[in-house]
Design a protein around this motif. Structure first.
Motif, short mmCIF file in Angstrom:
data_model
loop_
_atom_site.label_atom_id
_atom_site.label_comp_id
_atom_site.label_asym_id
_atom_site.label_seq_id
_atom_site.Cartn_x
_atom_site.Cartn_y
_atom_site.Cartn_z
N SER A 227 0.85 -1.21 0.00
CA SER A 227 0.00 0.00 0.00
C SER A 227 0.88 1.25 0.00
N ALA A 228 0.23 2.40 -0.26
CA ALA A 228 0.93 3.68 -0.26
C ALA A 228 0.07 4.72 0.43
N THR A 229 0.72 5.64 1.14
CA THR A 229 0.01 6.76 1.78
C THR A 229 0.69 8.06 1.35
N GLY A 230 -0.07 9.15 1.48
CA GLY A 230 0.47 10.46 1.11
C GLY A 230 0.54 10.63 -0.39
N GLY A 231 1.17 11.73 -0.79
CA GLY A 231 1.37 11.98 -2.21
C GLY A 231 0.13 12.52 -2.91
N CYS A 232 0.28 12.77 -4.18
CA CYS A 232 -0.78 13.29 -5.04
C CYS A 232 -0.85 12.44 -6.29
N SER A 233 -2.06 12.14 -6.71
CA SER A 233 -2.26 11.39 -7.96
C SER A 233 -1.29 10.20 -8.02
N VAL A 234 -1.33 9.38 -6.95
CA VAL A 234 -0.35 8.31 -6.77
C VAL A 234 -0.62 7.15 -7.74
N THR A 235 0.45 6.70 -8.37
CA THR A 235 0.41 5.48 -9.20
C THR A 235 1.45 4.51 -8.65
N ASP A 236 1.20 3.20 -8.88
CA ASP A 236 2.17 2.20 -8.42
C ASP A 236 2.30 1.09 -9.44
N ASN A 237 3.18 0.16 -9.16
CA ASN A 237 3.45 -0.95 -10.08
C ASN A 237 2.89 -2.27 -9.55
N ILE A 238 1.79 -2.22 -8.76
CA ILE A 238 1.26 -3.44 -8.16
C ILE A 238 0.84 -4.45 -9.22
N ASP A 239 0.52 -3.96 -10.43
CA ASP A 239 0.16 -4.89 -11.50
C ASP A 239 1.33 -5.78 -11.90
N GLY A 240 2.55 -5.39 -11.51
CA GLY A 240 3.72 -6.20 -11.81
C GLY A 240 4.06 -7.22 -10.74
N LEU A 241 3.20 -7.35 -9.72
CA LEU A 241 3.44 -8.32 -8.65
C LEU A 241 3.45 -9.75 -9.21
N PRO A 242 4.41 -10.57 -8.80
CA PRO A 242 4.37 -11.98 -9.23
C PRO A 242 3.00 -12.60 -8.93
N THR A 243 2.58 -13.50 -9.78
CA THR A 243 1.24 -14.06 -9.69
C THR A 243 1.19 -15.25 -8.72
N LEU A 244 -0.05 -15.70 -8.47
CA LEU A 244 -0.23 -16.91 -7.65
C LEU A 244 0.43 -18.10 -8.32
N ALA A 245 0.36 -18.15 -9.63
CA ALA A 245 1.01 -19.26 -10.35
C ALA A 245 2.51 -19.26 -10.08
N ASP A 246 3.11 -18.04 -10.03
CA ASP A 246 4.54 -17.96 -9.72
C ASP A 246 4.82 -18.49 -8.31
N ALA A 247 3.90 -18.19 -7.37
CA ALA A 247 4.10 -18.67 -5.99
C ALA A 247 3.93 -20.18 -5.89
N LEU A 248 2.93 -20.72 -6.60
CA LEU A 248 2.71 -22.16 -6.57
C LEU A 248 3.89 -22.92 -7.18
N ALA A 249 4.58 -22.25 -8.10
CA ALA A 249 5.73 -22.90 -8.73
C ALA A 249 6.89 -23.08 -7.77
N LEU A 250 6.77 -22.47 -6.58
CA LEU A 250 7.81 -22.58 -5.55
C LEU A 250 7.55 -23.74 -4.60
N SER A 251 6.54 -24.58 -4.86
CA SER A 251 6.11 -25.53 -3.84
C SER A 251 7.16 -26.59 -3.50
N CYS A 252 8.18 -26.70 -4.34
CA CYS A 252 9.29 -27.59 -3.98
C CYS A 252 10.43 -26.80 -3.36
N GLY A 253 10.16 -25.50 -3.10
CA GLY A 253 11.17 -24.65 -2.46
C GLY A 253 11.65 -23.56 -3.40
N GLY A 254 11.82 -22.36 -2.86
CA GLY A 254 12.34 -21.23 -3.64
C GLY A 254 11.71 -19.92 -3.18
#
Length: 301
Positions: A227-254
């Motif tokens: 999350s972000a607080t403060g600022g004006c007309s704030v934009t972020d790169n949350i759309d670039g967050l690794p996906t659930l599929a990326d997390a599930l691919a770690l199920s053998c460790g990583g």
């Protein structure tokens, strides 16, 4: 016989000066009209071979020079003379042409706006109200420098914080261009600096789970922690967050890492502030599976 040659005394010359004009006019055409009427008001009746000094009347230029206020006087004289040049009678009257001083011009700047606004529409609305607050009262043929007012673009450039100052100037001029009075006032348009944007990444999860549902629950909580607080007309790169599929691919460790960035921008697109934080999602490698076969039996029975 007796004879008499008689020349009767002519009537005494009598002069007229008309009414003294007192004007509150600023306009050259009004002063000229009043002057022409004044000049036409001089005259003489009676007398003989009457001569006057009307050619010495103050000129229209003299009258226009009074447009910031003042007066000119003229003593009108008419003389009646006999055939031999002897003065038979003479008469005078005094006349004054007055232009009253106009009220001194006064400038008005209204209020000094101070905004916490981030959006262009809010700044534009305040700017339009500010621009409309400048004005003047009094004076004659008033001119000002409102065309030099800072533009909306100048104000939008303040959207990360700052101010512009404008000195509003007005001049009152007479019909001949003479400056009668002038005034000025100063006004400041301020956009306050917005609070710097600050980001939060939450806690880095470290899982020992093998089950997809456990990983999914932990991933959802991780994703919600940015999350972000403060600022004006704030934009972020949350759309670039690794996906659930990326997390599930770690199920053998990583692990997967993500640098979360938020940017605060002004109404004109200028970057006001920026902040980042880094987060890592980890699934620990499970212990290797180990098998047991028991003891090999060797029988003699």
């Amino acid at each position: 016989c007796e004879a008499t040659f008689t020349v009767e005394a002519p009537a005494d010359v009598a002069v007229t000066c008309g009414t003294d004009p007192v004007l509150t006019a600023c306009d050259a055409s009004e002063i000229e009209a009043a002057y022409n009427a004044w000049a036409a008001g001089f005259g003489a009746t009676g007398g003989c071979n009457v001569a006057d000094n009307i050619d010495g009347i103050p000129t229209l230029t003299d009258a226009l020079a009074l447009s910031c206020g003042g007066s000119i006087s003229f003593t009108y004289t008419a003389t009646s003379t006999g055939a031999n040049g002897e003065i038979c009678s003479e008469d005078t009257c005094d006349a004054t042409f007055t232009v009253e001083s106009p009220a001194a011009v006064q400038a008005s700047c209204g209020l000094n706006p101070s905004l916490l606004a981030c959006t262009a529409s809010e700044i534009e609305e305040a700017y339009n109200a500010w621009a409309g607050s400048f004005g003047s009262t009094g004076g004659c043929n008033v001119t000002d420098n409102i065309d030099a007012l800072p533009t909306l673009a100048d104000i939008l450039a303040l959207s990360c914080g700052g101010d512009v100052i404008f000195i509003y100037e007005v001049q009152s001029t007479g019909a001949n261009g003479e400056i009668c009075s002038e005034d000025q006032c100063s006004s400041t348009f301020t956009v306050e600096t917005p609070a710097a944007v600050e980001v939060t990444c939450g806690i880095d999860p470290v899982l020992t789970a093998c089950d997809a549902s456990d990983i999914e629950a932990a991933y959802n909580a991780w994703a919600a922690g940015f999350s972000a607080t403060g600022g004006c007309s704030v934009t972020d790169n949350i759309d670039g967050l690794p996906t659930l599929a990326d997390a599930l691919a770690l199920s053998c460790g990583g692990s997967i890492s993500f640098i979360y960035t938020a940017t605060s921008t002004g109404a004109n697109g200028e970057i006001c502030s920026e902040d980042t934080c880094e987060a890592t999602f980890t699934v620990e490698a499970p212990a290797d599976v180990a098998v047991t076969c028991g003891t090999d039996p060797v029988l003699t029975a």
